[in-house]
Design a protein around this motif. Structure first.
Motif, PDB file in Angstrom:
ATOM      1  N   ALA A   1      24.110  41.087  50.561  1.00  0.00           N
ATOM      2  CA  ALA A   1      23.513  42.253  49.902  1.00  0.00           C
ATOM      3  C   ALA A   1      24.583  43.094  49.210  1.00  0.00           C
ATOM      4  CB  ALA A   1      22.756  43.092  50.922  1.00  0.00           C
ATOM      5  N   LYS A   2      25.741  43.187  49.824  1.00  0.00           N
ATOM      6  CA  LYS A   2      26.848  43.963  49.256  1.00  0.00           C
ATOM      7  C   LYS A   2      27.290  43.377  47.917  1.00  0.00           C
ATOM      8  CE  LYS A   2      31.317  45.796  50.709  1.00  0.00           C
ATOM      9  NZ  LYS A   2      32.326  45.812  51.765  1.00  0.00           N
ATOM     10  N   LYS A   3      27.352  42.047  47.837  1.00  0.00           N
ATOM     11  CA  LYS A   3      27.733  41.380  46.579  1.00  0.00           C
ATOM     12  C   LYS A   3      26.682  41.619  45.492  1.00  0.00           C
ATOM     13  CE  LYS A   3      30.458  37.803  48.811  1.00  0.00           C
ATOM     14  NZ  LYS A   3      30.516  36.420  49.244  1.00  0.00           N
ATOM     15  N   ARG A   4      25.401  41.509  45.872  1.00  0.00           N
ATOM     16  CA  ARG A   4      24.326  41.751  44.904  1.00  0.00           C
ATOM     17  C   ARG A   4      24.344  43.206  44.439  1.00  0.00           C
ATOM     18  NH1 ARG A   4      21.446  38.902  48.731  1.00  0.00           N
ATOM     19  NH2 ARG A   4      20.285  40.767  49.327  1.00  0.00           N
ATOM     20  N   ALA A   5      24.573  44.122  45.365  1.00  0.00           N
ATOM     21  CA  ALA A   5      24.590  45.551  45.033  1.00  0.00           C
ATOM     22  C   ALA A   5      25.748  45.881  44.098  1.00  0.00           C
ATOM     23  CB  ALA A   5      24.683  46.383  46.305  1.00  0.00           C
TER      24      ALA A   5
END
Length: 143
Positions: free
Chosen positions: A110-114
């Motif tokens: 999720a951190k990478k997508r965000a």
């Protein structure tokens, strides 16, 4: 002396029972409070853990909330402007175990997508609660 021992034993059982129920009630109270606060702040709130939740031991509840970025509401894939995922567990041990086995990987993804959406995600474990999300969503859920 036997009566005194019985009374003490019963009192200890009652104290332990109250402590167990109080700790569960606090989780439920925090769950309801966070869910209501996020909804009132304009977040789309989902609270069903679904199939994922059935795979995690001792999960009591889960909240996933996100806010749609203005101007993208009618897009085929609207963009989020912030969000949070909160997991409520029966014990701190279960929360730590779930973090190590599953949630940490979900958070990293999720951190990478965000980051692609220019959002920064923060993660935290506090007792029986594990969460990650944007600072705004965290502030709404826990304040």
């Amino acid at each position: 002396m036997k009566n005194f021992t019985r009374i003490v034993a019963i009192a200890l059982v009652l104290v332990m029972t109250v402590a167990v129920f109080a700790s569960c009630a606090q989780n439920a109270k925090g769950y309801d409070k966070a869910k209501k606060a996020l909804a009132n702040a304009g977040y789309v709130v989902e609270s069903d853990a679904g199939e994922w939740g059935s795979q995690v031991n001792d999960l009591q509840g889960m909240i996933c909330a996100y806010k749609i970025r203005e101007g993208t509401e009618n897009d085929k894939n609207p963009k989020a402007s912030g969000g949070i995922v909160i997991y409520y567990f029966k014990s701190e041990k279960a929360a730590n175990r779930a973090w190590d086995k599953t949630i940490k990987n979900d958070y990293e993804s999720a951190k990478k997508r965000a980051a692609k959406e220019e959002m920064e995600l923060i993660s935290k474990r506090e007792g029986k609660v594990v969460y990650y999300g944007t600072q705004d969503a965290i502030d709404v859920a826990f304040n």
